[in-house]
Scaffold this motif. Sequence first.
Motif, PDB file in Angstrom:
ATOM      1  N   GLU A  45      33.908 -14.771 -17.907  1.00 32.76           N
ATOM      2  CA  GLU A  45      34.639 -14.267 -16.735  1.00 32.76           C
ATOM      3  C   GLU A  45      33.939 -13.066 -16.089  1.00 32.76           C
ATOM      4  O   GLU A  45      34.548 -12.022 -15.831  1.00 32.76           O
ATOM      5  N   ILE A  46      32.639 -13.205 -15.866  1.00 34.24           N
ATOM      6  CA  ILE A  46      31.843 -12.187 -15.169  1.00 34.24           C
ATOM      7  C   ILE A  46      31.459 -12.768 -13.808  1.00 34.24           C
ATOM      8  O   ILE A  46      31.075 -13.942 -13.721  1.00 34.24           O
ATOM      9  N   PRO A  47      31.565 -11.978 -12.710  1.00 37.62           N
ATOM     10  CA  PRO A  47      31.152 -12.500 -11.397  1.00 37.62           C
ATOM     11  C   PRO A  47      29.737 -13.084 -11.455  1.00 37.62           C
ATOM     12  O   PRO A  47      28.826 -12.444 -11.983  1.00 37.62           O
ATOM     13  N   THR A  48      29.583 -14.286 -10.903  1.00 41.33           N
ATOM     14  CA  THR A  48      28.321 -15.022 -11.088  1.00 41.33           C
ATOM     15  C   THR A  48      27.912 -15.747  -9.813  1.00 41.33           C
ATOM     16  O   THR A  48      28.776 -16.212  -9.059  1.00 41.33           O
ATOM     17  N   VAL A  49      26.606 -15.830  -9.596  1.00 45.59           N
ATOM     18  CA  VAL A  49      26.051 -16.792  -8.639  1.00 45.59           C
ATOM     19  C   VAL A  49      25.050 -17.650  -9.412  1.00 45.59           C
ATOM     20  O   VAL A  49      24.481 -17.201 -10.403  1.00 45.59           O
ATOM     21  N   VAL A  50      24.871 -18.881  -8.959  1.00 40.10           N
ATOM     22  CA  VAL A  50      24.021 -19.817  -9.705  1.00 40.10           C
ATOM     23  C   VAL A  50      22.857 -20.266  -8.831  1.00 40.10           C
ATOM     24  O   VAL A  50      23.055 -20.639  -7.669  1.00 40.10           O
ATOM     25  N   LEU A  51      21.646 -20.203  -9.393  1.00 38.36           N
ATOM     26  CA  LEU A  51      20.454 -20.677  -8.690  1.00 38.36           C
ATOM     27  C   LEU A  51      20.055 -22.031  -9.258  1.00 38.36           C
ATOM     28  O   LEU A  51      19.850 -22.171 -10.459  1.00 38.36           O
TER      29      LEU A  51
END
Length: 620
Positions: A108-114
Amino acid sequence: MLFLKFGLIGNPNVGKSLIFNLLTGIGVEISNFPGTTIDMFSGNVCYQREKFEIVDFPGIYSLDGVSEEESEVRKCLINKDVDILIAVLDAAHLERNLYLLLQIAEFEIPTVVLLNMTDEAEKSGLFIDAEKLSEIFNCEFLKTAAIEGRNVDKIIPLALNDAKVPKYKVPYDSHIEAAVRSLQKISGCKRIEALYALEEIGDDTELLDSAKTIAEEIEEQHKMSVHQIIAANRHNIAGKISDEVSKKDKKTTSANLDRLLTRTFPGVPIMAAVLLSTLLCVFIVGSFLEETIVGLFDVYLIEPLFTLGLSPFWEQILYSLLIAVEAGLGIAFPFVFVFYIIISVLEDTGYMTRAAFLADRAMHRVGMHGQALIPMVLGFGCNVPALMSIRQLSKRERFIASFLITMVPCSARTVIIAGIVAVFVGITAALSIYLIVFILIFLTGLVLTKVAPGEQFGMILEIVPMRRPRVKQTLKRAWLHMKEFLFIAMPLLLVSSVFLGVLQYTGVIQAFQDIFAPLMLSLLGLPDYASTSLLFGILRKEMAFETLAILAGTADLGSVMTSAQLYIFAVVSVLFVPCVSTIAVLYKEMGLKIAAVISFYTLCLGIIAGIILNLIFSLV
């Protein structure tokens, strides 16, 4: 002042380090070989006049494993050491990468995915629906091709403005879900803590005790461990999502060299040819560069030094300094640099993972797996870079490898064997020294497999795709390795050389020679000046040979020493305490205790081997 901190996380060999380099400008190693990033690297990036910190985590396949890298990354996520995660996935191997993403989502950590390497995925006819993935995980997915720089400029703005906590939760087996709810009620812990407690991970002893009782009941019902049940659930979900968002163009085909490179035949002969060619290239090109650099040093620096008319003390100190610089730049640098260029090319093509796969069974006999083949091969050129490259091994294997690599006859030891034994005794005798060393390495490995702490793991090594090496990247990585050698080993080499110069000027060396004269003569059958030669060999292995000729008063060693003496001296020199540069790197990589133990072991090994040979020759 505290900066917002980003964490780059992903599987090995997905391009994290390249993205880290592009974002921060800091040079960390990039290769087409899994496990390049072993340590955590940190760097800063400036965006719209604000400074941010980026941490490059080591590549991992899961977050519930027991390896050192997995434990360290898991600890960082539990402690929320980073504010935003930038998860890097390999678009060409989406299912395996989604397995890790499913675990990341649970923190539950803010994330963006590449979705990196989309260029390779598209070339193979694989197309990923990034928008659909964004809907499933409720966070942003960005397609990138870091090697081309595609969309790299969008990463930081996306992470700053659109990072969200992924909402997807894996629906685990009903017994696991019930156990998690029970543990949350009993201890008030979070869902992720309950899950890890069921897998015996965590520091809360009460929670672990409660979870153990429940886990035993679940395992009794399923006839498999909780860890296996959870892993199976995640794999199933990862596969389902991958199928849902992937589209494969069946018309696309690609050549498959793996059939040739990973089978016993012709894979083993090809591997032998590649390794032999590598060694020959290093020896030939390295020797040419060495001869050129040493010649320039002698003509333009060392010989003019003796014409300056300095006092004996300063002449000795300056001579020691020049010898040390010559040893580093003229002897080690050419072999090390050439070796790294070749190894970098082999890694970038993806061949090294295939060689490691082939060598796995043989390496297990000495307590390591196939991945340790690369450092062992590096050791033939120079033990220093070989020891630097054992970081990707487990703690137990690093312990074993540090012993065995130190014994591998490097190019400097080859100079002793060739210059003393091959020239004055014979080529067969010279080759027999290699045989003795290889037998001792094998026996040492067998013993270490019994006494080395820790558990021996099997090898799970990803066979990376074959790629065309890029000149710029290969040279840059070779330079990164050389920087470590120049800035770590060279200063120690200079200090040690001056220290030995002072000892020689003050007569300590002569006193040392007098003390050890009985040992040299009675036990090893060598002349008294052999002890000084062995001592200088610690500074630089070839110096044992060079000093012997100086102290003997002639380069024709065959005229002042018997064949038996020359053979014994060469064997003792080769096995004796490693050079100062090797000891320095051992200290850096393994610590003072292991560096001291290895030095003492090789000292005893060399002396004992010399005594045995002296006894045998005296009986003949």
